[in-house]
Write a protein that holds these residues in place. Structure first.
Motif, PDB file in Angstrom:
ATOM      1  N   SER A   1      45.221  35.712  28.597  1.00 17.23           N
ATOM      2  CA  SER A   1      44.496  35.578  30.134  1.00 17.23           C
ATOM      3  C   SER A   1      44.466  36.664  31.111  1.00 17.23           C
ATOM      4  O   SER A   1      46.124  37.581  30.588  1.00 17.23           O
ATOM      5  CB  SER A   1      45.022  34.280  30.831  1.00 17.23           C
TER       6      SER A   1
ATOM      7  N   GLN B   1      44.418  38.696  34.583  1.00 17.08           N
ATOM      8  CA  GLN B   1      44.482  38.681  35.969  1.00 17.08           C
ATOM      9  C   GLN B   1      44.276  39.830  36.590  1.00 17.08           C
ATOM     10  O   GLN B   1      44.416  40.761  36.056  1.00 17.08           O
ATOM     11  CB  GLN B   1      45.803  38.118  36.461  1.00 17.08           C
TER      12      GLN B   1
ATOM     13  N   GLY C   1      45.005  37.084  40.797  1.00 15.22           N
ATOM     14  CA  GLY C   1      44.381  35.718  40.337  1.00 15.22           C
ATOM     15  C   GLY C   1      43.079  35.952  39.097  1.00 15.22           C
ATOM     16  O   GLY C   1      43.382  36.945  38.959  1.00 15.22           O
ATOM     17  N   TRP C   2      42.901  34.925  38.829  1.00 17.87           N
ATOM     18  CA  TRP C   2      41.942  35.099  37.944  1.00 17.87           C
ATOM     19  C   TRP C   2      40.969  35.521  37.531  1.00 17.87           C
ATOM     20  O   TRP C   2      40.228  35.593  38.919  1.00 17.87           O
ATOM     21  CB  TRP C   2      41.640  33.323  37.275  1.00 17.87           C
ATOM     22  N   ALA C   3      40.582  36.606  36.392  1.00 20.99           N
ATOM     23  CA  ALA C   3      39.147  37.210  36.291  1.00 20.99           C
ATOM     24  C   ALA C   3      37.797  36.510  36.600  1.00 20.99           C
ATOM     25  O   ALA C   3      38.423  35.317  36.213  1.00 20.99           O
ATOM     26  CB  ALA C   3      38.891  37.714  35.325  1.00 20.99           C
ATOM     27  N   GLU C   4      37.137  36.591  37.365  1.00 19.54           N
ATOM     28  CA  GLU C   4      36.154  36.082  37.566  1.00 19.54           C
ATOM     29  C   GLU C   4      34.773  36.806  37.166  1.00 19.54           C
ATOM     30  O   GLU C   4      34.444  38.151  37.319  1.00 19.54           O
ATOM     31  CB  GLU C   4      35.644  35.088  38.970  1.00 19.54           C
ATOM     32  N   LYS C   5      33.662  36.134  36.061  1.00 22.43           N
ATOM     33  CA  LYS C   5      32.553  37.285  35.563  1.00 22.43           C
ATOM     34  C   LYS C   5      32.092  37.442  36.670  1.00 22.43           C
ATOM     35  O   LYS C   5      31.509  39.418  36.441  1.00 22.43           O
ATOM     36  CB  LYS C   5      31.613  35.712  34.986  1.00 22.43           C
TER      37      LYS C   5
ATOM     38  N   VAL D   1      32.681  38.750  39.254  1.00 24.68           N
ATOM     39  CA  VAL D   1      32.756  40.144  40.822  1.00 24.68           C
ATOM     40  C   VAL D   1      34.034  41.316  39.733  1.00 24.68           C
ATOM     41  O   VAL D   1      34.566  40.955  38.918  1.00 24.68           O
ATOM     42  CB  VAL D   1      34.916  38.638  41.291  1.00 24.68           C
TER      43      VAL D   1
ATOM     44  N   MET E   1      38.595  41.393  43.572  1.00 23.17           N
ATOM     45  CA  MET E   1      38.545  40.589  43.472  1.00 23.17           C
ATOM     46  C   MET E   1      40.052  40.310  43.131  1.00 23.17           C
ATOM     47  O   MET E   1      40.901  39.651  44.128  1.00 23.17           O
ATOM     48  CB  MET E   1      38.798  40.182  41.750  1.00 23.17           C
TER      49      MET E   1
ATOM     50  N   ARG F   1      39.907  40.762  48.162  1.00 24.57           N
ATOM     51  CA  ARG F   1      40.048  38.860  47.926  1.00 24.57           C
ATOM     52  C   ARG F   1      41.753  37.977  47.826  1.00 24.57           C
ATOM     53  O   ARG F   1      41.588  37.468  48.726  1.00 24.57           O
ATOM     54  CB  ARG F   1      38.859  38.644  46.802  1.00 24.57           C
ATOM     55  N   GLU F   2      42.325  38.723  45.791  1.00 21.88           N
ATOM     56  CA  GLU F   2      43.214  38.319  46.305  1.00 21.88           C
ATOM     57  C   GLU F   2      44.539  38.116  47.566  1.00 21.88           C
ATOM     58  O   GLU F   2      45.360  37.922  47.830  1.00 21.88           O
ATOM     59  CB  GLU F   2      44.330  37.799  44.813  1.00 21.88           C
TER      60      GLU F   2
END
Length: 141
Positions: free
Chosen positions: A7, A9, A40-44, A46, A51, A54-55
């Motif tokens: 995953s 991040q 944090g987890w990747a977001e499409k 952002v 990202m 933001r974290e």
């Protein structure tokens, strides 16, 4: 069998210069209270560096200038539950801290602490992150 692909991040490596020497801001993880960097987890929708920034705000209560180019990458095993874990690939972005807030979203759940790069390297558990922290402590030639 819980064989899951890795995953993605994105993490911020928050730092400031104190008398010309870098200091790193670490935060504790929510559950195990280990010292980590905000991630944090990747977001499409952002961008990766956005990202990371933001974290840094949500987890550490800092704002600043985030480098758009990755500083490095490391992998670690994240425990999702007692029976499930996943290998995470973390892309790290430097974030020069301009503002340290008194209140932030995860203040009640985490501690934060400024450390020298070598102190931070001793505090974290992920070997790939240790290398990055030590690299930050080497003055440019």
């Amino acid at each position: 069998m819980s064989d899951r692909t890795s995953s993605i991040q994105y993490a911020a490596l928050p730092y400031r210069l104190n008398n010309g020497r870098p200091e790193i801001l670490l935060v504790t993880s929510r559950e195990t209270r280990r010292w980590i960097i905000p991630k944090g987890w990747a977001e499409k929708a952002v961008k990766p560096h956005a990202m990371a920034a933001r974290e840094a705000y949500e987890e550490a209560g800092v704002r600043g200038t985030v480098d758009h180019r990755p500083f490095g990458e490391y992998r670690y095993v994240k425990r999702l539950s007692a029976a499930k874990s996943v290998i995470c690939s973390v892309t790290v972005f430097l974030l020069q801290v301009d503002e340290e807030l008194d209140e932030w979203p995860e203040k009640a759940e985490r501690e934060r602490r400024w450390l020298t790069p070598s102190q931070a390297a001793l505090a974290v558990g992920e070997s790939g992150l240790v290398e990055m922290l030590l690299r930050l402590g080497i003055p440019p030639r």
